[in-house]
Design a protein around this motif. Sequence first.
Motif, PDB file in Angstrom:
ATOM      1  N   TYR A 113       0.819  -1.216   0.000  1.00  0.00           N
ATOM      2  CA  TYR A 113       0.000   0.000   0.000  1.00  0.00           C
ATOM      3  C   TYR A 113       0.853   1.267   0.000  1.00  0.00           C
ATOM      4  O   TYR A 113       0.625   2.187  -0.775  1.00  0.00           O
ATOM      5  N   HIS A 114       1.861   1.311   0.858  1.00  0.00           N
ATOM      6  CA  HIS A 114       2.675   2.526   0.990  1.00  0.00           C
ATOM      7  C   HIS A 114       3.472   2.790  -0.288  1.00  0.00           C
ATOM      8  O   HIS A 114       3.601   3.938  -0.724  1.00  0.00           O
ATOM      9  N   GLU A 117       1.096   4.180  -2.884  1.00  0.00           N
ATOM     10  CA  GLU A 117       0.794   5.582  -2.607  1.00  0.00           C
ATOM     11  C   GLU A 117       1.918   6.490  -3.098  1.00  0.00           C
ATOM     12  O   GLU A 117       1.680   7.540  -3.685  1.00  0.00           O
TER      13      GLU A 117
END
Length: 159
Positions: A113-114, A117
Motif C-alpha cells: 500500500y505505501h 501511494e
Amino acid sequence: MNTNQWESSYQQAIEAIHVPSHLDEKVMDGLRNIKPAQKNRRPQGKASLLSKVGSGLGVLAVAIVLLHPAQYIGAEPGQVTPGQAERVKPAEGQLAQKAAAAATVQPVLDEWYHIREEVQAGNFMSLCAQWRRQQGGDNNTLLPKDLATKAKQHCRLLP
C-alpha cells in the motif's frame, strides 16, 4: 437509295397526307378531357393509425416536459416533496447510521500500500529500491504485477 432519297420520299409522303381540321379538333378535345388519376394523399390502414398514435404520444410527452411544475421550481431527481418528508426522516437516520459505520471501517491495507501511494504521488525511490533488491536476488518477496510494470518503466538496474 441513299439518305437524301429517303428524306425526299418521306417529305413527299408527309405532304400527301392531309388530316381534316375537324378531326384534329375532336382528338384535341378528347385529350383535354383526360385528367390524371387522383391518388389518396393520406395513407390508410394500420400504418396511418400507428402514425397518428405516435404523433399523439410525442405531443403528449413534449407537453408533460414543458408543463411539469418541477422544472420551474428547480427540483432535482430524488428531491423530497412535502408529503414525503415524514416518511423520509427515518430513512435519513438509517442512512446516517450506515455512513457512520462505513467511516469507522478502515480499508484493508496490503503490504504494498505505501509503495503504491508513493508511486501515485510520483515518487519511485522506494519502488526502484525494492525492484533492485528483487532483481539482485536479495529479496524473496516479488512485486505485484502492476508495481513490477511501473518499475520496468521508471527504474534502471545499477551495476
